[in-house]
Each structure stands twice: as structure tokens, then as C-alpha cells.
Design a protein around this motif. Sequence first.
Motif, PDB file in Angstrom:
ATOM      1  N   ILE A   1      41.332  48.275  42.128  1.00 14.88           N
ATOM      2  CA  ILE A   1      41.296  47.018  42.862  1.00 14.88           C
ATOM      3  C   ILE A   1      42.967  46.296  42.958  1.00 14.88           C
ATOM      4  CG2 ILE A   1      40.562  44.701  42.706  1.00 14.88           C
ATOM      5  CD1 ILE A   1      38.211  45.727  40.834  1.00 14.88           C
ATOM      6  N   THR A   2      43.672  46.497  42.196  1.00 20.10           N
ATOM      7  CA  THR A   2      44.893  45.884  41.990  1.00 20.10           C
ATOM      8  C   THR A   2      46.040  46.632  41.600  1.00 20.10           C
ATOM      9  OG1 THR A   2      44.690  44.965  39.937  1.00 20.10           O
ATOM     10  CG2 THR A   2      43.873  43.483  41.745  1.00 20.10           C
ATOM     11  N   GLY A   3      45.745  47.938  41.185  1.00 15.11           N
ATOM     12  CA  GLY A   3      46.462  48.857  40.308  1.00 15.11           C
ATOM     13  C   GLY A   3      46.800  48.433  39.063  1.00 15.11           C
ATOM     14  N   THR A   4      46.276  47.253  38.575  1.00 12.13           N
ATOM     15  CA  THR A   4      46.327  46.870  37.446  1.00 12.13           C
ATOM     16  C   THR A   4      47.470  46.172  36.908  1.00 12.13           C
ATOM     17  OG1 THR A   4      44.555  48.252  36.558  1.00 12.13           O
ATOM     18  CG2 THR A   4      45.690  46.852  34.926  1.00 12.13           C
ATOM     19  N   GLY A   5      47.434  44.678  36.972  1.00  9.79           N
ATOM     20  CA  GLY A   5      48.798  44.115  36.574  1.00  9.79           C
ATOM     21  C   GLY A   5      48.395  43.753  35.146  1.00  9.79           C
TER      22      GLY A   5
ATOM     23  N   GLY B   1      40.007  46.696  51.365  1.00  9.23           N
ATOM     24  CA  GLY B   1      38.632  46.350  51.313  1.00  9.23           C
ATOM     25  C   GLY B   1      38.309  45.318  50.135  1.00  9.23           C
ATOM     26  N   TYR B   2      39.367  45.151  49.321  1.00 15.08           N
ATOM     27  CA  TYR B   2      39.064  43.729  48.254  1.00 15.08           C
ATOM     28  C   TYR B   2      39.595  42.652  48.749  1.00 15.08           C
ATOM     29  CZ  TYR B   2      37.836  47.724  44.968  1.00 15.08           C
ATOM     30  OH  TYR B   2      37.141  48.809  44.529  1.00 15.08           O
ATOM     31  N   SER B   3      38.911  41.368  48.615  1.00 16.20           N
ATOM     32  CA  SER B   3      39.452  40.009  49.058  1.00 16.20           C
ATOM     33  C   SER B   3      40.483  39.580  47.834  1.00 16.20           C
ATOM     34  CB  SER B   3      38.327  39.148  49.093  1.00 16.20           C
ATOM     35  OG  SER B   3      37.846  38.831  47.753  1.00 16.20           O
ATOM     36  N   LYS B   4      41.166  38.544  48.029  1.00 19.20           N
ATOM     37  CA  LYS B   4      42.071  38.085  47.462  1.00 19.20           C
ATOM     38  C   LYS B   4      41.403  37.724  45.928  1.00 19.20           C
ATOM     39  CE  LYS B   4      46.050  37.338  50.480  1.00 19.20           C
ATOM     40  NZ  LYS B   4      46.650  38.328  49.875  1.00 19.20           N
ATOM     41  N   GLY B   5      40.370  36.754  46.410  1.00 11.07           N
ATOM     42  CA  GLY B   5      39.584  36.257  45.362  1.00 11.07           C
ATOM     43  C   GLY B   5      38.885  37.324  44.208  1.00 11.07           C
ATOM     44  N   THR B   6      38.656  38.311  44.861  1.00  8.92           N
ATOM     45  CA  THR B   6      38.378  39.821  43.805  1.00  8.92           C
ATOM     46  C   THR B   6      39.397  40.272  43.094  1.00  8.92           C
ATOM     47  OG1 THR B   6      36.455  40.414  45.507  1.00  8.92           O
ATOM     48  CG2 THR B   6      37.164  42.078  43.757  1.00  8.92           C
ATOM     49  N   GLY B   7      40.591  40.557  43.764  1.00  7.40           N
ATOM     50  CA  GLY B   7      41.726  40.666  42.981  1.00  7.40           C
ATOM     51  C   GLY B   7      42.229  39.680  41.869  1.00  7.40           C
ATOM     52  N   LEU B   8      41.957  38.428  42.343  1.00 12.64           N
ATOM     53  CA  LEU B   8      42.506  37.325  41.281  1.00 12.64           C
ATOM     54  C   LEU B   8      41.409  37.403  39.910  1.00 12.64           C
ATOM     55  CD1 LEU B   8      44.450  34.835  40.556  1.00 12.64           C
ATOM     56  CD2 LEU B   8      42.488  33.559  41.798  1.00 12.64           C
TER      57      LEU B   8
END
Length: 285
Positions: free
Chosen positions: A222-226, A164-171
Motif C-alpha cells: 500500500i505505502t511501502g510501509t512508513g 490504485g490506492y486512495s490517500k485515505g487508504t494509505g493514511l
Amino acid sequence: MRKDMEAGAEFTAKDYTDPPPAPLVDAEELTKWSLYRAVIAEFIATLLFLYITVATVIGYKHQSDPNVSGPDAACNGVGILGIAWAFGGMIFVLVYCTAGISGGHINPAVTFGLLLARKVSLIRALLYMIAQCLGAICGVGLVKAFQKAYYNRYGGGVNELSSGYSKGTGLAAEIIGTFVLVYTVFSATDPKRSARDSHVPVLAPLPIGFAVFMVHLATIPITGTGINPARSLGPAVIYNNDKAWDDQWIFWVGPFIGAAIAAAYHQYILRAGAIKALGSFRSNA
């Protein structure tokens, strides 16, 4: 009365001079035990960080598994809040333990930001990053060794972009999250504040840990938090899942960009590095 005034003047007149920048390449540093002691400290700290936090993630997923715990599974385990506390709390503990030895980086993005600000040499930064990545891999390896069935079943604690999240949102999430962390690191360890307020160095691990905690609350969905390339690399290597490797670039590019922005903001805006340099140039003209 005069003695009181002199004492007061002595108390308020704390001269401060910025420490000189670390040399970009310092070959002599390679001959010093303090460097290797610091590298070992970074390795062990990152190993412990990944072991505790990934074990917390796996344990939570097991306890909240409806196939195991039944209809009340959602009420079991530490929850997202507990996972965020595990990451933030471990950073607080480990920064406190290693700050006097290695500076307590435990994160290649933090090391990169400090390198850009000339707080550490290039040699030290590279050795720290290698130690952090190896420590992360070993830490996750211990989790898998002790909980192999659960580790494989519950996703290995890897960082992946959520559906549901784009790569841009994750970045963007990784950039902003790492900016918050590295900005806090710079502010909490600012030598000017340390010279003015003696309690600042003692309290530094606390805001850094809280920054990690707060960022996790915002970006786990969103990313699991890196916000830590070593934290993302360790589980990716041990779990070795295609999705984790496909998204891995987000957890390196994002944190490094966020760290670079934080370093520039603190050094050139808050500490007015650019203005000071311009003033020095004009005075010499």
C-alpha cells in the motif's frame, strides 16, 4: 512449614507503584551527559537502521530487475518477505542495543507516543526526533554514496502511495500500522509487567521487532510501509522526488495519529488511568 509460607508470601507479594510522570519541561536535563549520550545513540541507531533497510530494498530491486537478471528475475533477491525481515530484524537488534541508553525509540512516532504518556520530557522528545531525522538522512546518504547508480535507478527506497490506492487508504494503513507498533512498545516495556516478570525487559525488543515485521507484510503493497516518519523523511530528502514529497504528509500524520491512539488506549483503557483518576477524585471529595 512456616518458613515455606513466609517465603511463598514474600515471593507473591510484589508491591508495585507506577513511576511518576516525566516533567513536561525539565531544564536541568540539559545539563546531564546522559541526555546527550541518549541523543547520540538515537542518531546512530536510526542511521544504521536506514542504511541496512534501504540498502536491502535497493539490492532486492536490482536482483529482481528483469533487464539485469533475465526471465528468472522474479526468483532472485530476498523478496518482500526479506525486506520485512530486514526492517523487523534491525529494529530488534537496535532496540536491544540502545534500550538501556536511550530507550531504543528509533522512531519519532514512538517518541511522540511516549511523550503523550509522560514517559519522556518534551525536551528529550524533541532532541530525539531531531536526532532520528538527521540519522535517517545520513543513513540513506550513505546508501546513495555507496550505490549511487542503483540508488537512483531503483527509486531510492522512498515511501510513496502505490497506484490504485486512495490517500485515505494509505493514511489508514499508516495509522493502524503505527498503532500496532506503539501498542506493542507500551505493552513490552510496561514497568508493571517488568516488576512482575523479570524476563520481560530482556525480551522486549523481540515483540517490537516482530510488530515491525508483521506490519511491513501487511502494508508494503500500500505505502511501502512508513510507520516511522524519520524512515520516510530520510529517503525523501536524499532522493528528492516530487511524488515522495507529495505523499510525505501521510507518513507523518498517520504515524502520529496511530501513536496517540495507542498511548491513549494503553494508558486509559488497559492501565485504567481514567478510572484511577476518577476514583482518586471521588475519594477526595
